[in-house]
Scaffold this motif. Structure first.
Motif, PDB file in Angstrom:
ATOM      1  N   PHE A  64       0.819  -1.214   0.000  1.00 56.39           N
ATOM      2  CA  PHE A  64       0.000   0.000   0.000  1.00 56.39           C
ATOM      3  C   PHE A  64       0.853   1.266   0.000  1.00 56.39           C
ATOM      4  O   PHE A  64       0.508   2.259  -0.646  1.00 56.39           O
ATOM      5  CB  PHE A  64      -0.975  -0.007   1.177  1.00 56.39           C
ATOM      6  N   ALA A  65       1.969   1.249   0.735  1.00 53.56           N
ATOM      7  CA  ALA A  65       2.778   2.470   0.827  1.00 53.56           C
ATOM      8  C   ALA A  65       3.504   2.754  -0.486  1.00 53.56           C
ATOM      9  O   ALA A  65       3.547   3.906  -0.934  1.00 53.56           O
ATOM     10  CB  ALA A  65       3.786   2.335   1.971  1.00 53.56           C
ATOM     11  N   VAL A  66       4.055   1.714  -1.085  1.00 52.81           N
ATOM     12  CA  VAL A  66       4.801   1.946  -2.329  1.00 52.81           C
ATOM     13  C   VAL A  66       3.864   2.429  -3.443  1.00 52.81           C
ATOM     14  O   VAL A  66       4.262   3.202  -4.311  1.00 52.81           O
ATOM     15  CB  VAL A  66       5.589   0.679  -2.727  1.00 52.81           C
ATOM     16  N   ALA A  67       2.621   2.020  -3.378  1.00 47.15           N
ATOM     17  CA  ALA A  67       1.654   2.454  -4.396  1.00 47.15           C
ATOM     18  C   ALA A  67       1.162   3.893  -4.182  1.00 47.15           C
ATOM     19  O   ALA A  67       0.511   4.467  -5.048  1.00 47.15           O
ATOM     20  CB  ALA A  67       0.456   1.495  -4.418  1.00 47.15           C
ATOM     21  N   MET A  68       1.462   4.449  -3.026  1.00 48.19           N
ATOM     22  CA  MET A  68       0.988   5.815  -2.734  1.00 48.19           C
ATOM     23  C   MET A  68       1.797   6.864  -3.476  1.00 48.19           C
ATOM     24  O   MET A  68       2.935   6.647  -3.870  1.00 48.19           O
ATOM     25  CB  MET A  68       1.104   6.103  -1.226  1.00 48.19           C
ATOM     26  N   ARG A 229      -0.972  -4.178  -6.567  1.00 50.37           N
ATOM     27  CA  ARG A 229      -1.928  -4.055  -7.677  1.00 50.37           C
ATOM     28  C   ARG A 229      -3.315  -3.622  -7.165  1.00 50.37           C
ATOM     29  O   ARG A 229      -3.959  -2.751  -7.740  1.00 50.37           O
ATOM     30  CB  ARG A 229      -2.074  -5.393  -8.407  1.00 50.37           C
ATOM     31  N   GLU A 230      -3.730  -4.226  -6.070  1.00 49.00           N
ATOM     32  CA  GLU A 230      -5.056  -3.885  -5.534  1.00 49.00           C
ATOM     33  C   GLU A 230      -5.061  -2.445  -5.012  1.00 49.00           C
ATOM     34  O   GLU A 230      -6.064  -1.726  -5.158  1.00 49.00           O
ATOM     35  CB  GLU A 230      -5.419  -4.865  -4.411  1.00 49.00           C
ATOM     36  N   ALA A 231      -3.939  -2.054  -4.411  1.00 54.97           N
ATOM     37  CA  ALA A 231      -3.834  -0.676  -3.900  1.00 54.97           C
ATOM     38  C   ALA A 231      -3.961   0.318  -5.050  1.00 54.97           C
ATOM     39  O   ALA A 231      -4.721   1.290  -4.965  1.00 54.97           O
ATOM     40  CB  ALA A 231      -2.501  -0.501  -3.176  1.00 54.97           C
ATOM     41  N   MET A 232      -3.235   0.066  -6.129  1.00 53.83           N
ATOM     42  CA  MET A 232      -3.277   0.993  -7.273  1.00 53.83           C
ATOM     43  C   MET A 232      -4.702   1.128  -7.811  1.00 53.83           C
ATOM     44  O   MET A 232      -5.146   2.233  -8.136  1.00 53.83           O
ATOM     45  CB  MET A 232      -2.336   0.509  -8.388  1.00 53.83           C
ATOM     46  N   LYS A 233      -5.381  -0.005  -7.890  1.00 53.92           N
ATOM     47  CA  LYS A 233      -6.764   0.029  -8.390  1.00 53.92           C
ATOM     48  C   LYS A 233      -7.647   0.900  -7.490  1.00 53.92           C
ATOM     49  O   LYS A 233      -8.425   1.746  -7.961  1.00 53.92           O
ATOM     50  CB  LYS A 233      -7.347  -1.394  -8.404  1.00 53.92           C
ATOM     51  N   ALA A 234      -7.496   0.683  -6.197  1.00 59.64           N
ATOM     52  CA  ALA A 234      -8.348   1.424  -5.243  1.00 59.64           C
ATOM     53  C   ALA A 234      -8.002   2.913  -5.246  1.00 59.64           C
ATOM     54  O   ALA A 234      -8.888   3.770  -5.184  1.00 59.64           O
ATOM     55  CB  ALA A 234      -8.172   0.843  -3.844  1.00 59.64           C
ATOM     56  N   TYR A 235      -6.714   3.229  -5.329  1.00 58.30           N
ATOM     57  CA  TYR A 235      -6.308   4.642  -5.335  1.00 58.30           C
ATOM     58  C   TYR A 235      -6.835   5.338  -6.596  1.00 58.30           C
ATOM     59  O   TYR A 235      -7.328   6.462  -6.534  1.00 58.30           O
ATOM     60  CB  TYR A 235      -4.787   4.792  -5.284  1.00 58.30           C
ATOM     61  N   ARG A 239      -9.280   8.520  -6.575  1.00 57.01           N
ATOM     62  CA  ARG A 239      -8.862   9.801  -7.169  1.00 57.01           C
ATOM     63  C   ARG A 239      -9.805  10.226  -8.293  1.00 57.01           C
ATOM     64  O   ARG A 239      -9.969  11.414  -8.568  1.00 57.01           O
ATOM     65  CB  ARG A 239      -7.436   9.691  -7.727  1.00 57.01           C
ATOM     66  N   ALA A 240     -10.419   9.242  -8.917  1.00 56.54           N
ATOM     67  CA  ALA A 240     -11.341   9.559 -10.008  1.00 56.54           C
ATOM     68  C   ALA A 240     -12.749   9.877  -9.499  1.00 56.54           C
ATOM     69  O   ALA A 240     -13.669  10.064 -10.293  1.00 56.54           O
ATOM     70  CB  ALA A 240     -11.390   8.375 -10.982  1.00 56.54           C
ATOM     71  N   GLY A 241     -12.907   9.912  -8.179  1.00 56.06           N
ATOM     72  CA  GLY A 241     -14.223  10.245  -7.629  1.00 56.06           C
ATOM     73  C   GLY A 241     -15.127   9.043  -7.449  1.00 56.06           C
ATOM     74  O   GLY A 241     -16.333   9.194  -7.229  1.00 56.06           O
ATOM     75  N   GLY A 242     -14.532   7.843  -7.532  1.00 52.01           N
ATOM     76  CA  GLY A 242     -15.340   6.626  -7.450  1.00 52.01           C
ATOM     77  C   GLY A 242     -15.662   6.163  -6.038  1.00 52.01           C
ATOM     78  O   GLY A 242     -16.318   5.146  -5.866  1.00 52.01           O
ATOM     79  N   GLY A 243     -15.154   6.886  -5.052  1.00 51.27           N
ATOM     80  CA  GLY A 243     -15.508   6.575  -3.667  1.00 51.27           C
ATOM     81  C   GLY A 243     -14.600   5.563  -3.007  1.00 51.27           C
ATOM     82  O   GLY A 243     -13.527   5.228  -3.524  1.00 51.27           O
ATOM     83  N   PRO A 244     -15.033   5.062  -1.869  1.00 50.32           N
ATOM     84  CA  PRO A 244     -14.164   4.242  -1.025  1.00 50.32           C
ATOM     85  C   PRO A 244     -14.030   2.805  -1.501  1.00 50.32           C
ATOM     86  O   PRO A 244     -14.831   2.325  -2.294  1.00 50.32           O
ATOM     87  CB  PRO A 244     -14.894   4.270   0.328  1.00 50.32           C
ATOM     88  N   SER A 245     -13.010   2.126  -0.973  1.00 49.10           N
ATOM     89  CA  SER A 245     -12.839   0.683  -1.156  1.00 49.10           C
ATOM     90  C   SER A 245     -12.556   0.057   0.196  1.00 49.10           C
ATOM     91  O   SER A 245     -11.983   0.704   1.077  1.00 49.10           O
ATOM     92  CB  SER A 245     -11.659   0.375  -2.087  1.00 49.10           C
ATOM     93  N   LEU A 246     -12.964  -1.200   0.311  1.00 44.75           N
ATOM     94  CA  LEU A 246     -12.657  -1.986   1.502  1.00 44.75           C
ATOM     95  C   LEU A 246     -11.923  -3.231   1.028  1.00 44.75           C
ATOM     96  O   LEU A 246     -12.460  -4.005   0.230  1.00 44.75           O
ATOM     97  CB  LEU A 246     -13.959  -2.368   2.220  1.00 44.75           C
TER      98      LEU A 246
END
Lengths: 340, 326
Positions: A64-68, A229-235, A239-246
């Motif tokens: 998660f951190a590296v994808a930030m 990969r999952e982090a990038m998808k969620a971020y 960022r595109a306004g698609g809301g939260p992920s769990l």
């Protein structure tokens, strides 16, 4: 329950790239070495109080951190050393705080459970279960309101999924469509009790997602590539306004819940099975699959070890905090005055 | 100068600050489209729009947590907790999160927010919607705690709270919402940590807060008329920071001190102030320090019972006159 997480698809896929892979590996090794050192320093009575280690859970923090991006915000629990280190906070600052030294991240005023480094985007480690999920919502609300593109990422354990604040935050984030990512590190034990003994559904986070209109996501939390990969998808979605992920990450802690816990409640052989899927072992193999030479891998490991050794010595030599900081920063004027 | 209700003063105070600073945002249950259950936020949604005035689910932890996260990262949120009794379900933020983050992080974290909440008895709502919880908040290092008694103070102290860099618990008294008072035109900004002498006097100091202020003032008039006792009435207004200088200065003059507290007796705000007086002004005193409080008892619902349990004008008159004449 307690099945070792299914390996992610390990077919060679070069979507991540060598630079990121090396960063994922190094980050995991930093966490491993620093956490192991924290444990050793306990045994020497140089770290007092309690501490909650992430040995075995390094891939979640690293992925998660590296994808930030710089500016993205991390909100951690009391098991927060890993996430703090993963954002690039120097090992010396973390160990210094654990050892109660003046060179610590908060000069000894916070301790192991409250690591915070706002300059690195680490917006606090929260020791009351669930408290930081709503707080991460608030940071995400600010981004939404101001039109800023950062995401807020909130890490918590499986035990958190049974407290009210978890459910309040999930609903709130979904209704307001906030750019916040909720990351459940499911290590299968709430503290000493298996999570399955106290939870109505098999997957404590993912099986609740539908209640908040969110996608059900369970990933292999011991594979840093899968996490990344999952982090990038969620971020990207946030960022595109698609809301939260769990996102529920299946992982396992090699040590007990805290310093006081020898983890004798674990069934025989469970730890050994999970150690076969040690995230760092997995990732070493991954690097080799991608043709990274052993020498380069060892160079990373020895570099990290040298950094941790150096940090340890600096912390041992560092002064204790001066008593004149005892009552500073209670209020914004820097002091503690409550009356005239 | 215009006459305004305490309720409308809340609206004007929030609007004044939202107009001044686009970083001021407002969230809570039923506060936007419905205008608040006490109608103390009517028109703000229409004036400032859905991005700045936001209805939330019934999720007090989410409300206060979100306010904190927004405050930490650059906004100046005002959060409403409908009834102050509900602070009990989100007390983690009041007790553990807002007030400790700056200290624990060695000054890294800021938390400039205001929690507005409807406090106090008089509405016949019973034991879980009528409490005075100022003492719950006052005991926690890192918070500021304010409780205005007049419309002008509502605006001025609310503005001061929004502009304050620390977390402020702003206790509005539900029974004061319909009361009226003169309010100056234009921007009003008051100062936290300042008590106000509302009635000068020479024989005894009466300290009061919120709904107890008009009762203390009425009692003072009665004490003067019927007993020849000239009381100085101080509206404490701000429990943290506390204006001890105004209080100690008054006691040095009157040599007597009484507190009138709506909170139940144990650990009420008056106990703290009386201990300060005992410690620092003992030799100014001509008699015992007397606290007039609600008893150590939950609040009843029926009007007769609720009226009987709270400090009222007659009880204040009786305790003050008996103490001074004994």
């Amino acid at each position: 329950m307690n099945d070792v997480a299914r390996p992610a698809n390990t077919a060679l896929n070069d979507d991540i790239g060598e630079d990121v892979r090396l960063k994922l590996f190094e980050t995991q090794v930093v966490i491993r070495e620093a956490e192991q050192r924290a444990y050793d320093l306990f045994l020497q009575n140089l770290v007092k109080g309690t501490s909650h280690l992430s040995l075995g859970q390094e891939a979640v923090a690293a992925g998660f951190a590296v994808a930030m991006k710089p500016g993205d915000l991390s909100f951690c629990t009391y098991r927060g050393h890993a996430h703090t280190l993963a954002r690039g906070v120097p090992v010396e600052k973390v160990l210094g705080e654990l050892m109660g030294r003046d060179n610590g991240l908060m000069r000894g005023k916070g301790g192991s459970m409250h690591l915070t480094s706002e300059e690195h985007g680490v917006m606090g480690s929260y020791a009351i279960i669930g408290a930081h999920l709503p707080i991460a919502c608030g940071a995400a609300w600010r981004a939404q309101y101001k039109g800023q593109k950062d995401v807020s990422v909130c890490f918590f354990g499986d035990g958190t999924t049974n407290i009210g604040a978890f459910h309040e935050a999930l609903n709130f984030a979904a209704v307001w469509k906030l750019p916040v990512i909720f990351v459940c590190e499911n290590n299968f034990y709430m503290e000493y009790t298996p999570i399955g003994d106290v939870t109505a559904v098999p997957h404590p986070a993912a099986d609740r997602a539908s209640a908040y209109g969110l996608e059900r996501i369970v990933i292999d939390g011991n594979d840093a590539d899968a996490v990344y990969r999952e982090a990038m998808k969620a971020y990207d979605k946030a960022r595109a306004g698609g809301g939260p992920s769990l996102i529920e990450c299946l992982t396992y802690r090699h040590s007990g819940h805290s310093r006081a816990d020898p983890a004798k409640y674990r069934p025989e052989g469970e730890l050994e099975r999970w150690k076969e899927r040690d995230p760092i072992k997995i990732y070493r193999e991954r690097l080799k699959q991608f043709g990274i030479a052993d020498a380069q891998i060892e160079k990373i490991v020895s570099g990290v070890k040298a950094t941790v050794d150096d940090a340890t010595e600096k912390c041992k030599a560092a002064p204790i905090p001066p008593l004149d900081i005892l009552t500073t920063d209670v209020y914004a004027d820097g002091g503690w005055a409550w009356r005239n | 100068m215009a006459e305004l209700t305490y309720r409308d003063a809340v609206i004007r105070g929030i609007a004044q600050e939202m107009e001044r600073d686009p970083d001021v945002v407002f969230l809570g249950e039923d506060i936007a489209k419905a205008g608040g259950v006490f109608k103390a936020t009517v028109g703000l949604y229409e004036q400032f729009g859905p991005l700045r005035v936001r209805d939330t689910p019934i999720s007090e932890q989410a409300i206060l947590g979100a306010a904190m996260g927004a405050a930490m990262t650059g906004l100046k949120p005002i959060a409403e907790i409908m009834f102050s009794d509900f602070i009990a379900v989100c007390f983690d933020y009041i007790a553990n999160e807002f007030p400790k983050s700056r200290y624990m992080t060695n000054g890294q974290t800021k938390c400039p927010l205001v929690v507005r909440t409807g406090n106090g008895a008089g509405s016949r709502f019973g034991a879980q919607h009528s409490q005075s919880v100022e003492n719950w908040c006052m005991m926690i290092p890192g918070l500021k705690v304010v409780a205005p008694s007049s419309p002008a103070d509502v605006i001025g102290l609310l503005a001061a709270s929004v502009r304050d860099p620390d977390p402020v618990i702003f206790l509005e008294h539900k029974s004061l919402y319909p009361t009226k008072g003169e309010v100056p035109d234009g921007e009003i900004v008051d100062k936290l940590g300042t008590a106000k002498i509302l009635r000068p006097g020479k024989d005894a100091t009466i300290l009061a807060l919120a709904l107890m202020v008009p009762r203390a003032l009425a009692a003072a008039e009665k004490l003067a008329a019927e007993h020849g006792i000239d009381c100085e009435v101080i509206d404490v207004r701000s429990l943290v920071p506390l204006d001890t200088q105004t209080i100690l200065g008054s006691v040095a003059k009157t040599h007597r001190a009484f507190s009138v507290e709506e909170n139940p007796r144990l650990c009420g705000w008056g106990a703290e102030i009386m201990s300060i007086i005992a410690d620092e002004a003992f030799y100014d005193l001509d008699g015992p320090l007397v606290r007039i409080t609600t008893p150590h008892c939950p609040l009843p619902s029926a009007d007769v019972l609720e009226d009987a349990i709270l400090p009222n004008v007659d009880r204040i008159v009786e305790r003050v006159s008996k103490t001074l004449n004994s």
